[in-house]
Design a protein around this motif. Structure first.
Motif, mmCIF file in Angstrom:
data_model
loop_
_atom_site.group_PDB
_atom_site.id
_atom_site.type_symbol
_atom_site.label_atom_id
_atom_site.label_comp_id
_atom_site.label_asym_id
_atom_site.label_seq_id
_atom_site.Cartn_x
_atom_site.Cartn_y
_atom_site.Cartn_z
ATOM 1 N N ASP A 33 -6.008 6.119 -4.895
ATOM 2 C CA ASP A 33 -7.078 6.371 -5.871
ATOM 3 C C ASP A 33 -7.062 5.376 -7.030
ATOM 4 O OD1 ASP A 33 -4.694 7.287 -6.838
ATOM 5 O OD2 ASP A 33 -5.504 9.102 -7.769
ATOM 6 N N GLU A 34 -6.172 4.397 -6.973
ATOM 7 C CA GLU A 34 -6.044 3.395 -8.028
ATOM 8 C C GLU A 34 -7.064 2.289 -7.807
ATOM 9 O OE1 GLU A 34 -1.834 2.167 -9.873
ATOM 10 O OE2 GLU A 34 -2.260 1.259 -7.955
ATOM 11 N N GLU A 35 -7.734 1.897 -8.894
ATOM 12 C CA GLU A 35 -8.686 0.788 -8.785
ATOM 13 C C GLU A 35 -7.937 -0.529 -8.804
ATOM 14 O OE1 GLU A 35 -12.023 0.731 -11.380
ATOM 15 O OE2 GLU A 35 -12.258 2.904 -11.316
ATOM 16 N N ASP A 36 -8.485 -1.511 -8.133
ATOM 17 C CA ASP A 36 -7.906 -2.850 -8.172
ATOM 18 C C ASP A 36 -8.054 -3.403 -9.572
ATOM 19 O OD1 ASP A 36 -7.025 -3.070 -5.558
ATOM 20 O OD2 ASP A 36 -8.952 -3.835 -4.838
ATOM 21 N N GLU A 37 -7.084 -4.250 -9.948
ATOM 22 C CA GLU A 37 -7.135 -4.875 -11.270
ATOM 23 C C GLU A 37 -8.213 -5.935 -11.346
ATOM 24 O OE1 GLU A 37 -3.291 -6.309 -12.267
ATOM 25 O OE2 GLU A 37 -2.370 -4.357 -12.045
ATOM 26 N N LYS B 269 0.318 0.112 -4.417
ATOM 27 C CA LYS B 269 -1.113 0.390 -4.625
ATOM 28 C C LYS B 269 -1.386 1.805 -4.162
ATOM 29 C CE LYS B 269 -5.626 -0.311 -4.919
ATOM 30 N NZ LYS B 269 -6.167 0.982 -4.617
ATOM 31 N N LEU B 270 -1.755 2.671 -5.121
ATOM 32 C CA LEU B 270 -2.080 4.055 -4.803
ATOM 33 C C LEU B 270 -3.506 4.137 -4.277
ATOM 34 C CD1 LEU B 270 -0.507 5.725 -7.956
ATOM 35 C CD2 LEU B 270 0.488 5.474 -5.670
ATOM 36 N N ASP C 106 0.844 -1.190 0.000
ATOM 37 C CA ASP C 106 0.000 0.000 0.000
ATOM 38 C C ASP C 106 0.879 1.239 0.000
ATOM 39 O OD1 ASP C 106 -2.502 -1.342 0.109
ATOM 40 O OD2 ASP C 106 -2.227 -1.679 2.257
ATOM 41 N N TYR C 107 0.445 2.284 -0.700
ATOM 42 C CA TYR C 107 1.180 3.541 -0.739
ATOM 43 C C TYR C 107 1.255 4.152 0.671
ATOM 44 C CZ TYR C 107 2.488 8.318 -1.676
ATOM 45 O OH TYR C 107 3.127 9.521 -1.657
ATOM 46 N N ASP D 123 5.016 -3.648 -6.994
ATOM 47 C CA ASP D 123 4.120 -2.513 -7.251
ATOM 48 C C ASP D 123 3.737 -1.854 -5.938
ATOM 49 O OD1 ASP D 123 2.596 -0.734 -8.716
ATOM 50 O OD2 ASP D 123 1.119 -2.206 -9.396
#
Length: 157
Positions: free
Chosen positions: A145-149, A142-143, A103-104, A140
């Motif tokens: 505001d980033e959606e999960d893949e 996880k930002l 997580d970011y 990676d």
């Protein structure tokens, strides 16, 4: 100091034999035979232990997670807890490679240390194997505001 007298044949108190009768099969019954642990068993334990650490968003690379999401959606398919985990298991030792997404905002060094500690504790406790190394690759971040893949499940089935 004991005031026990011994028999000439070397057995215990005078007139009492302390010789044990031979046991059938010899030795502790719990130690008869071999126990083997499959790589996949160690991978599952390590995967679950790694996911329990705060700051770990997911395991596996982006591509592996995408394919895993598709596989998880197939009827009868199950979520793979071994995604992003590779184990090499010997007779008494094991080595692990983990690929994680963090997580970011978390300290990657702290998360990696916590993952190692949690994975080593879980694998050694459950298998009795000595964990010689846990290699962690952070693939990676996880930002927020980033959606999960992984796509959302359909509302209507």
């Amino acid at each position: 100091m004991s005031d026990m007298t011994t028999n000439p044949d070397g057995g215990g108190e005078a007139g009492v034999s302390t010789r044990k009768a031979p046991r059938r099969g010899g030795g502790d019954p719990g130690l008869r035979g071999r126990t083997t642990i499959a790589d996949g068993v160690v991978e599952k334990i390590a995967g679950l232990a790694a996911r329990d650490v705060v700051g770990v968003h997911a395991l596996g690379s982006g591509l592996a997670r995408t394919f895993g999401a598709v596989r998880d959606r197939v009827p009868g398919g199950s979520k793979s807890v071994t995604r992003g985990v590779k184990a090499e298991v010997g007779e008494v030792q094991t080595a692990l490679d983990l690929e994680i997404v963090v997580d970011y905002g978390v300290s990657i060094a702290d998360v990696a240390r916590a993952v190692r500690e949690n994975v080593i504790a879980a694998v050694e406790r459950m298998t009795g194997l000595e964990v010689v190394e846990v290699n962690i690759a952070v693939s990676d971040v996880k930002l927020p505001d980033e959606e999960d893949e992984e796509p959302e499940p359909p509302r209507i089935q």
